[in-house]
Write an enzyme that holds these catalytic residues in place. Structure first.
Site, PDB file in Angstrom:
ATOM      1  N   ARG A  38       0.795  -1.284  -0.012  1.00 35.60           N
ATOM      2  CA  ARG A  38      -0.167   0.172  -0.200  1.00 35.60           C
ATOM      3  C   ARG A  38       1.352   1.162  -0.082  1.00 35.60           C
ATOM      4  O   ARG A  38       0.152   2.064  -0.380  1.00 35.60           O
ATOM      5  CB  ARG A  38      -0.987   0.189   1.252  1.00 35.60           C
ATOM      6  CG  ARG A  38      -2.333  -0.746   1.342  1.00 35.60           C
ATOM      7  CD  ARG A  38      -3.267  -1.691   1.879  1.00 35.60           C
ATOM      8  NE  ARG A  38      -4.598  -1.649   1.633  1.00 35.60           N
ATOM      9  CZ  ARG A  38      -5.374  -1.695   2.269  1.00 35.60           C
ATOM     10  NH1 ARG A  38      -5.461  -1.797   3.661  1.00 35.60           N
ATOM     11  NH2 ARG A  38      -6.953  -2.618   1.917  1.00 35.60           N
ATOM     12  N   LYS A 199     -18.990 -17.871   0.914  1.00 30.99           N
ATOM     13  CA  LYS A 199     -20.474 -17.235   1.816  1.00 30.99           C
ATOM     14  C   LYS A 199     -20.697 -17.030   0.811  1.00 30.99           C
ATOM     15  O   LYS A 199     -20.850 -16.462   0.439  1.00 30.99           O
ATOM     16  CB  LYS A 199     -20.342 -16.961   2.756  1.00 30.99           C
ATOM     17  CG  LYS A 199     -19.876 -18.373   4.156  1.00 30.99           C
ATOM     18  CD  LYS A 199     -19.911 -18.149   5.403  1.00 30.99           C
ATOM     19  CE  LYS A 199     -19.857 -19.034   6.043  1.00 30.99           C
ATOM     20  NZ  LYS A 199     -19.779 -17.619   7.494  1.00 30.99           N
ATOM     21  N   GLY A 356      -9.074  -8.823  -0.733  1.00 29.31           N
ATOM     22  CA  GLY A 356      -7.957  -9.431   0.018  1.00 29.31           C
ATOM     23  C   GLY A 356      -7.775 -11.059  -0.408  1.00 29.31           C
ATOM     24  O   GLY A 356      -6.170 -11.402  -1.127  1.00 29.31           O
ATOM     25  N   GLY A 379     -12.982  -3.696   1.337  1.00 27.35           N
ATOM     26  CA  GLY A 379     -14.888  -3.585   0.706  1.00 27.35           C
ATOM     27  C   GLY A 379     -14.894  -2.365   0.396  1.00 27.35           C
ATOM     28  O   GLY A 379     -16.185  -2.550  -0.913  1.00 27.35           O
TER      29      GLY A 379
END
Length: 398
Positions: A38, A199, A356, A379
């Site tokens: 980053r 999921k 990620g 996110g």
């Protein structure tokens, strides 16, 4: 997409105080930064601004101190790492507003870089409190946002500041927005999306948005089991959200109406236990043994996925196809990733990936640098794929 201003629109920066929002929320273990990606991503923007004579004031958060001063979440140790990545002196101020911040800013000369303390040490940051925004704004003349990964938050340093002064996208933000526009905004067709992960419940919005935008949706990972089970197959001990069978059927129905093909595994690599070197076998998805679990998609499925990648002009990828962390359950993810990378190298595919686990999986396959663009934003990337407006981006468009 040119609806936002970039550093190209900034002339004469000499003596200008630039408040630059960056993402320095890097992983730390035993007091050491374990991944500087980053920092490396924002380095070009910092150095370009400093090189043009700006006084570069870095705003960033670290961890989740929830508006309290938490010494273990101070950015002070990160300043040294930023300094070594930039090969340029980085000063530090022990607060981001008030006397200590303004004193440090006042001592700056053209080309200096100053990192202010964690913005989240103040409750006003996450509340986007106007008083806190004003206090931040007092130290700058221009606002540049280079933290796409925090753009899904309407915080003081990501959204609020853009209402107080001229606002621009940094080079990382610019690259991200251009890549995302190529991925789903205005892509070359056919568009194929690969969505994996554990999921369905965490990706319902994502799947519903994608079926209206892509030509084929490849579903892998644990979430494929929920769709396979919803079609009436027994998935044994596989990770499966049986309670979401109706949701899976609804997504398939919406895909059919939109002309999007859902690509599910036809065969599966199954094992009785989830560990390295566990005995495994390949079976059709209609014949998964009751005491076994699906841990990867099988070779026939990989062939079908790679055929779709060959047909595609654009690929958007989020989530691995199997339990890639453990061999041999990484085979499908590695094969598809390498095929996509090869097509990208040949100039035949625009490949955009993020999230990620996706970054780790592409790294594991050795192709992280071969994709057109890999987003390190978790996110924000997911919310963009879900079709949600990102406050930190929206405000730059005005």
């Amino acid at each position: 997409m040119t609806a936002f201003k970039t550093l190209d629109d900034l002339t004469d920066l000499s003596g200008k105080r630039v408040l630059l929002r960056v993402d320095l929320n890097v992983p730390v273990k035993d007091g050491k930064v374990t991944d500087t990606t980053r920092i490396e991503r924002v380095a070009p923007t910092i150095l370009e601004l400093a090189g043009k004579g700006a006084r570069v004031i870095l705003l960033a958060h670290f961890g989740r101190p929830k508006g309290e001063v938490v010494p273990s979440m101070s950015l002070e140790p990160i300043a040294g790492i930023v300094e070594s990545v930039l090969d340029h002196r980085v000063h530090f101020a022990p607060d981001c507003i008030g006397g200590e911040a303004s004193d440090a800013v006042g001592k700056m000369v053209d080309g200096d870089v100053l990192l202010l303390e964690n913005t989240r040490f103040h409750p006003g940051e996450e509340k986007n409190d106007p008083t806190f925004v004003t206090a931040l704004a007092q130290n700058g003349d221009i606002f540049v946002n280079d933290a796409f990964s925090a753009a899904h938050r309407a915080h003081a340093s990501t959204e609020g500041l853009a209402h107080h002064m001229p606002a621009y996208a940094g080079r990382t933000m610019q690259a991200e927005l251009v890549a995302l526009e190529k991925g789903l905004g205005n892509p070359d067709r056919p568009v194929v999306a690969i969505v994996g992960g554990a999921k369905v419940s965490t990706k319902i919005d994502l799947l519903k948005n994608l079926v209206g935008k892509v030509d084929a949706l490849v579903i892998g990972g644990g979430m494929a089991n929920t769709f396979i089970a919803a079609r009436g197959n027994d998935v044994g001990k596989s990770l499966c959200e049986h309670e979401l069978a109706e949701t899976a059927k609804q997504i398939e129905a919406e895909a059919a109406m939109a002309g999007c093909e859902i690509v599910l595994p036809s065969d599966a690599v199954v094992a009785r236990e989830f560990k390295a070197g566990a005995e495994s076998e390949t079976v059709p998805v209609s014949a998964i043994p009751a005491d076994a679990m699906m841990l990867d998609v099988g070779p026939m499925s990989v062939e079908a996925i790679n055929a779709w990648i060959s047909k595609a002009d654009t690929l958007v990828w989020n989530g691995p196809l199997g339990a890639f962390e453990i061999e041999p359950f990484d085979a499908a993810t590695v094969s598809a990733a390498r095929h996509a990378a090869q097509r990208t190298r040949e100039g035949l595919l625009v490949s955009v990936a993020g999230g990620g686990d996706t970054v780790s999986a592409l790294n594991h396959a050795g192709v992280l640098d071969a994709f057109t663009y890999v987003s390190t934003a978790g996110g924000a990337f997911l919310e963009w794929m879900e079709g949600k407006p990102l406050p930190g981006v929206k405000v730059l468009m005005n």
